[in-house]
Design a protein around this motif. Sequence first.
Motif, PDB file in Angstrom:
ATOM      1  N   PRO A  88      32.063 -43.808  30.518  1.00 17.31           N
ATOM      2  CA  PRO A  88      33.594 -43.750  30.451  1.00 17.31           C
ATOM      3  C   PRO A  88      33.517 -42.950  32.056  1.00 17.31           C
ATOM      4  O   PRO A  88      33.156 -42.250  32.153  1.00 17.31           O
ATOM      5  CB  PRO A  88      33.991 -42.783  29.359  1.00 17.31           C
ATOM      6  CG  PRO A  88      32.728 -42.186  29.133  1.00 17.31           C
ATOM      7  CD  PRO A  88      31.452 -43.004  29.556  1.00 17.31           C
ATOM      8  N   CYS A 107      33.269 -43.355  23.701  1.00 19.37           N
ATOM      9  CA  CYS A 107      34.627 -42.906  24.569  1.00 19.37           C
ATOM     10  C   CYS A 107      35.397 -44.266  26.072  1.00 19.37           C
ATOM     11  O   CYS A 107      34.033 -44.350  26.249  1.00 19.37           O
ATOM     12  CB  CYS A 107      34.962 -41.415  25.402  1.00 19.37           C
ATOM     13  SG  CYS A 107      35.170 -40.030  24.380  1.00 19.37           S
ATOM     14  N   ASN A 158      37.468 -33.530  29.383  1.00 23.25           N
ATOM     15  CA  ASN A 158      37.134 -31.916  29.709  1.00 23.25           C
ATOM     16  C   ASN A 158      37.476 -30.939  29.501  1.00 23.25           C
ATOM     17  O   ASN A 158      38.296 -30.421  30.781  1.00 23.25           O
ATOM     18  CB  ASN A 158      35.794 -31.406  30.036  1.00 23.25           C
ATOM     19  CG  ASN A 158      35.125 -30.927  29.853  1.00 23.25           C
ATOM     20  OD1 ASN A 158      34.740 -30.792  29.180  1.00 23.25           O
ATOM     21  ND2 ASN A 158      34.484 -30.361  30.840  1.00 23.25           N
ATOM     22  N   ALA A 172      30.389 -39.543  24.713  1.00 26.90           N
ATOM     23  CA  ALA A 172      30.520 -39.944  25.680  1.00 26.90           C
ATOM     24  C   ALA A 172      31.446 -41.450  25.515  1.00 26.90           C
ATOM     25  O   ALA A 172      31.204 -41.844  25.841  1.00 26.90           O
ATOM     26  CB  ALA A 172      30.116 -39.548  26.887  1.00 26.90           C
ATOM     27  N   CYS A 178      35.967 -39.370  33.438  1.00 26.81           N
ATOM     28  CA  CYS A 178      35.778 -38.020  33.017  1.00 26.81           C
ATOM     29  C   CYS A 178      36.776 -37.672  33.969  1.00 26.81           C
ATOM     30  O   CYS A 178      36.517 -37.564  34.696  1.00 26.81           O
ATOM     31  CB  CYS A 178      34.448 -38.101  32.745  1.00 26.81           C
ATOM     32  SG  CYS A 178      34.267 -35.706  32.710  1.00 26.81           S
ATOM     33  N   ALA A 236      29.083 -38.432  30.548  1.00 28.63           N
ATOM     34  CA  ALA A 236      30.070 -39.547  31.142  1.00 28.63           C
ATOM     35  C   ALA A 236      29.575 -40.755  31.811  1.00 28.63           C
ATOM     36  O   ALA A 236      29.776 -42.268  31.396  1.00 28.63           O
ATOM     37  CB  ALA A 236      31.680 -38.559  31.303  1.00 28.63           C
ATOM     38  N   ASP A 237      28.320 -39.811  32.646  1.00 29.68           N
ATOM     39  CA  ASP A 237      28.500 -40.643  34.091  1.00 29.68           C
ATOM     40  C   ASP A 237      27.557 -41.774  33.436  1.00 29.68           C
ATOM     41  O   ASP A 237      27.719 -42.612  33.446  1.00 29.68           O
ATOM     42  CB  ASP A 237      28.315 -40.147  35.377  1.00 29.68           C
ATOM     43  CG  ASP A 237      27.778 -41.277  36.260  1.00 29.68           C
ATOM     44  OD1 ASP A 237      28.307 -41.731  37.515  1.00 29.68           O
ATOM     45  OD2 ASP A 237      26.510 -40.800  36.922  1.00 29.68           O
ATOM     46  N   VAL A 256      36.790 -39.551  28.518  1.00 29.07           N
ATOM     47  CA  VAL A 256      36.535 -37.948  27.979  1.00 29.07           C
ATOM     48  C   VAL A 256      37.210 -37.276  28.981  1.00 29.07           C
ATOM     49  O   VAL A 256      37.243 -37.501  29.922  1.00 29.07           O
ATOM     50  CB  VAL A 256      35.099 -37.968  28.359  1.00 29.07           C
ATOM     51  CG1 VAL A 256      34.876 -36.199  28.467  1.00 29.07           C
ATOM     52  CG2 VAL A 256      34.470 -38.580  27.210  1.00 29.07           C
TER      53      VAL A 256
END
Length: 113
Positions: free
Chosen positions: A96, A70, A75, A67, A98, A91-92, A73
Amino acid sequence: MTGGRTVGVLGASGAVGGAAVRELRDLGYSALLLGGRRPDALREVARGDDETVRVDVADPDGLAAFAGRCDVVLNCAGPTYRLKATVAAAADSAGPHCVDVAGDDPAAEALRA
């Protein structure tokens, strides 16, 4: 790459991930970061400047490292009922945006709790 953004696709070698990769390419994205558990399957999906990364969504450190590379992301890994907010939380934490192909309700609920 389009617009200088790195798009990482988790589950890129699966049916949904493969379809997402093809759609991203049709939209002009190149140099995707393709993540999944099986490097051999990822290499079959990779084209041109794509990079493949072995990552298991059950491995918090590996997921965070993915993550962190990026801007976005996507998913496509699952199943959602088992993963819940795992990818969204990574991601959080890493920064990035998500997007989850299964929708964000389970992740949003878990992150709010």
